[in-house]
Design an enzyme around this catalytic site. Structure first.
Site, PDB file in Angstrom:
ATOM      1  N   VAL A  66      65.018  -9.206  79.401  1.00  0.00           N
ATOM      2  CA  VAL A  66      65.654  -8.850  81.225  1.00  0.00           C
ATOM      3  C   VAL A  66      64.856  -8.540  82.203  1.00  0.00           C
ATOM      4  O   VAL A  66      65.035  -8.172  83.515  1.00  0.00           O
ATOM      5  CB  VAL A  66      66.664  -7.899  81.111  1.00  0.00           C
ATOM      6  CG1 VAL A  66      67.908  -8.257  79.932  1.00  0.00           C
ATOM      7  CG2 VAL A  66      66.082  -6.241  80.444  1.00  0.00           C
ATOM      8  N   ASN A 114      72.586  -3.422  80.730  1.00  0.00           N
ATOM      9  CA  ASN A 114      72.752  -1.814  79.987  1.00  0.00           C
ATOM     10  C   ASN A 114      71.075  -2.023  79.284  1.00  0.00           C
ATOM     11  O   ASN A 114      70.990  -0.963  79.078  1.00  0.00           O
ATOM     12  CB  ASN A 114      74.109  -2.386  79.517  1.00  0.00           C
ATOM     13  CG  ASN A 114      73.848  -1.621  78.381  1.00  0.00           C
ATOM     14  OD1 ASN A 114      74.209  -0.194  78.223  1.00  0.00           O
ATOM     15  ND2 ASN A 114      73.160  -1.691  77.275  1.00  0.00           N
ATOM     16  N   TYR A 116      61.593   7.284  84.190  1.00  0.00           N
ATOM     17  CA  TYR A 116      62.909   6.896  83.188  1.00  0.00           C
ATOM     18  C   TYR A 116      63.825   7.823  84.291  1.00  0.00           C
ATOM     19  O   TYR A 116      64.300   6.423  84.807  1.00  0.00           O
ATOM     20  CB  TYR A 116      63.360   7.458  82.090  1.00  0.00           C
ATOM     21  CG  TYR A 116      64.938   7.355  81.562  1.00  0.00           C
ATOM     22  CD1 TYR A 116      64.755   5.830  80.909  1.00  0.00           C
ATOM     23  CD2 TYR A 116      65.676   8.110  81.666  1.00  0.00           C
ATOM     24  CE1 TYR A 116      66.103   5.858  80.425  1.00  0.00           C
ATOM     25  CE2 TYR A 116      66.971   8.084  81.404  1.00  0.00           C
ATOM     26  CZ  TYR A 116      67.070   6.746  80.260  1.00  0.00           C
ATOM     27  OH  TYR A 116      68.070   6.786  79.762  1.00  0.00           O
ATOM     28  N   VAL A 172      73.448  10.500  74.364  1.00  0.00           N
ATOM     29  CA  VAL A 172      74.939   9.407  73.305  1.00  0.00           C
ATOM     30  C   VAL A 172      73.884   9.474  71.998  1.00  0.00           C
ATOM     31  O   VAL A 172      72.756   9.502  71.877  1.00  0.00           O
ATOM     32  CB  VAL A 172      74.913   8.213  74.706  1.00  0.00           C
ATOM     33  CG1 VAL A 172      75.768   7.495  73.444  1.00  0.00           C
ATOM     34  CG2 VAL A 172      75.883   8.572  75.669  1.00  0.00           C
TER      35      VAL A 172
HETATM   36  P1  NAD Z   1      68.915   1.779  72.737  1.00  0.00           P
HETATM   37  O1  NAD Z   1      67.584   1.782  71.948  1.00  0.00           O
HETATM   38  O2  NAD Z   1      70.258   2.252  71.323  1.00  0.00           O
HETATM   39  O3  NAD Z   1      69.756   0.008  72.978  1.00  0.00           O
HETATM   40  C1  NAD Z   1      68.902  -0.924  73.907  1.00  0.00           C
HETATM   41  C2  NAD Z   1      69.053  -2.575  73.964  1.00  0.00           C
HETATM   42  O4  NAD Z   1      68.615  -2.925  74.397  1.00  0.00           O
HETATM   43  C3  NAD Z   1      68.339  -2.479  72.372  1.00  0.00           C
HETATM   44  O5  NAD Z   1      69.238  -3.734  71.788  1.00  0.00           O
HETATM   45  C4  NAD Z   1      66.754  -3.670  72.786  1.00  0.00           C
HETATM   46  O6  NAD Z   1      66.253  -4.138  72.015  1.00  0.00           O
HETATM   47  C5  NAD Z   1      67.216  -3.796  73.884  1.00  0.00           C
HETATM   48  N1  NAD Z   1      66.663  -4.160  74.718  1.00  0.00           N
HETATM   49  C6  NAD Z   1      65.051  -3.052  75.195  1.00  0.00           C
HETATM   50  N2  NAD Z   1      64.353  -3.492  76.324  1.00  0.00           N
HETATM   51  C7  NAD Z   1      64.904  -4.763  76.094  1.00  0.00           C
HETATM   52  C8  NAD Z   1      63.941  -5.977  76.890  1.00  0.00           C
HETATM   53  N3  NAD Z   1      62.706  -6.188  78.161  1.00  0.00           N
HETATM   54  N4  NAD Z   1      65.040  -6.911  77.553  1.00  0.00           N
HETATM   55  C9  NAD Z   1      66.579  -7.360  76.491  1.00  0.00           C
HETATM   56  N5  NAD Z   1      66.777  -6.671  76.027  1.00  0.00           N
HETATM   57  C10 NAD Z   1      65.871  -5.524  75.807  1.00  0.00           C
HETATM   58  O7  NAD Z   1      69.832   2.231  73.943  1.00  0.00           O
HETATM   59  P2  NAD Z   1      70.577   2.977  74.636  1.00  0.00           P
HETATM   60  O8  NAD Z   1      70.791   4.203  73.657  1.00  0.00           O
HETATM   61  O9  NAD Z   1      72.304   2.400  73.761  1.00  0.00           O
HETATM   62  O10 NAD Z   1      70.984   2.714  75.495  1.00  0.00           O
HETATM   63  C11 NAD Z   1      71.351   1.831  76.657  1.00  0.00           C
HETATM   64  C12 NAD Z   1      71.335   2.206  77.658  1.00  0.00           C
HETATM   65  O11 NAD Z   1      71.600   3.300  77.976  1.00  0.00           O
HETATM   66  C13 NAD Z   1      70.077   2.778  78.907  1.00  0.00           C
HETATM   67  O12 NAD Z   1      69.543   1.888  79.755  1.00  0.00           O
HETATM   68  C14 NAD Z   1      69.579   4.015  78.384  1.00  0.00           C
HETATM   69  O13 NAD Z   1      68.799   3.865  79.807  1.00  0.00           O
HETATM   70  C15 NAD Z   1      71.093   3.981  78.251  1.00  0.00           C
HETATM   71  N6  NAD Z   1      71.379   5.775  78.903  1.00  0.00           N
HETATM   72  C16 NAD Z   1      71.225   6.241  77.260  1.00  0.00           C
HETATM   73  C17 NAD Z   1      71.417   7.379  76.884  1.00  0.00           C
HETATM   74  C18 NAD Z   1      71.542   7.591  75.560  1.00  0.00           C
HETATM   75  O14 NAD Z   1      71.097   8.968  75.514  1.00  0.00           O
HETATM   76  N7  NAD Z   1      70.944   7.276  75.034  1.00  0.00           N
HETATM   77  C19 NAD Z   1      71.879   8.233  78.185  1.00  0.00           C
HETATM   78  C20 NAD Z   1      72.303   7.302  79.098  1.00  0.00           C
HETATM   79  C21 NAD Z   1      71.747   6.213  79.695  1.00  0.00           C
END
Ligand code: NAD
Length: 255
Positions: A60, A86, A154, A187
């Site tokens: 991305v 996302n 972040y 999450v």
């Molecule tokens: P995760 O690590 O479970 O999944 C992230 C996905 O993004 C993975 O499949 C990974 O391969 C992909 N990814 C990473 N870098 C990439 C790149 N350069 N190009 C394409 N794909 C890429 O993460 P998650 O917890 O599901 O988080 C998803 C979103 O939610 C993120 O933006 C994160 O910051 C946000 N978020 C997460 C939480 C939490 O507590 N988990 C809370 C608030 C916000």
């Protein structure tokens, strides 16, 4: 399921894990055609096949790859109705400002913020041509609250997502395109599990602030994304859409 996304094509970045994966499943269950853009070539094709959708390996942060992702959605399924931008990272070398080097700072800005700019830029022309569309950009509750357990790049990147999303929501409000930020609380996903496995004290310090006393499950976030993607949210745009178990409005939490 209600079929509320029937006839829609949804592009999801980071759809191979966590929130993105749960949302891909939810979108498909609600009748959408799903196109996943992710780095994960091992799981991506299998997940897409399970959902009757499509996977395209995408970094991305790469403008050409992001353009190819949205072009692929249009060419394969005929439209780009929803963009769930996302993908994001939360690496351990992004920490207090006193410890975080410029390389970690830049890497996180690229993946979490520049990517959202690229995805919106690539999705908007299709939506403008259609005269409709819903963009949902993943930010975080940390964009609106300060944390002593800092991850400075972040937090700054997610603040950028909020500001950019608000502006796009306002700019395109009369073109039939809605643009909202999703602000999840903590999450239970691999991203969070990885962070907390290395520092259990950090997990406990955070959990105490959540009134519900637990982290969200990815499916609970996916339900909110599906609402924002659907026509049920037709008067909602330019919002910071919080799904945080009460965290951001809490002072003293139940013991
Ligand atoms: P995760 O690590 O479970 O999944 C992230 C996905 O993004 C993975 O499949 C990974 O391969 C992909 N990814 C990473 N870098 C990439 C790149 N350069 N190009 C394409 N794909 C890429 O993460 P998650 O917890 O599901 O988080 C998803 C979103 O939610 C993120 O933006 C994160 O910051 C946000 N978020 C997460 C939480 C939490 O507590 N988990 C809370 C608030 C916000």
């Amino acid at each position: 399921m209600s079929g509320k996304l029937e006839g829609k094509v949804g592009v999801i970045t980071g759809g191979c894990s966590g929130i993105g994966l749960a949302t891909a499943r939810k979108f498909a269950a609600e009748g959408a055609k799903v196109v996943i853009g992710d780095l994960d070539e091992v799981n991506g094709p299998r997940i897409a096949a399970e959902l009757g959708g499509s996977f395209i390996k995408t970094n991305v942060t790469d403008e050409a790859e992001v353009e190819a992702l949205f072009a692929h959605a249009k060419a394969t399924f005929g439209s780009v109705d929803v963009a769930f931008n996302n993908a994001g990272i939360s690496p351990p070398d992004d920490d207090s400002i006193l410890k975080t080097g410029i390389d970690a700072w830049r890497r996180v800005q690229e993946v979490n913020l520049t990517s959202v700019y690229l995805c919106c830029k690539a999705a908007l022309p299709y939506m403008l041509e259609q005269g409709k569309g819903s963009i949902i950009n993943t930010a975080s509750f940390v964009a609106i609250m300060g944390a002593a357990t800092s991850q400075i790049s972040y937090t700054a990147s997610k603040g950028g997502v909020l500001a950019m999303t608000r502006e796009l929501g306002v700019q395109f409000a009369q073109k039939g395109i809605r643009v909202n930020s999703l602000c999840p609380g903590p999450v239970n996903t691999p991203l969070l599990q990885e962070l907390f496995a290395t520092d259990p004290e950090r997990a406990a310090r955070r959990l105490i602030h959540v009134p519900m006393g637990r982290f969200a499950e990815p499916e609970e976030i996916a339900n909110a994304v599906s609402f924002l993607a659907s026509d049920e949210s037709s008067f909602i745009t330019a919002t910071d859409f919080l799904v945080d178990g009460g965290l951001s409005n809490a002072y003293v939490t139940p013991l």
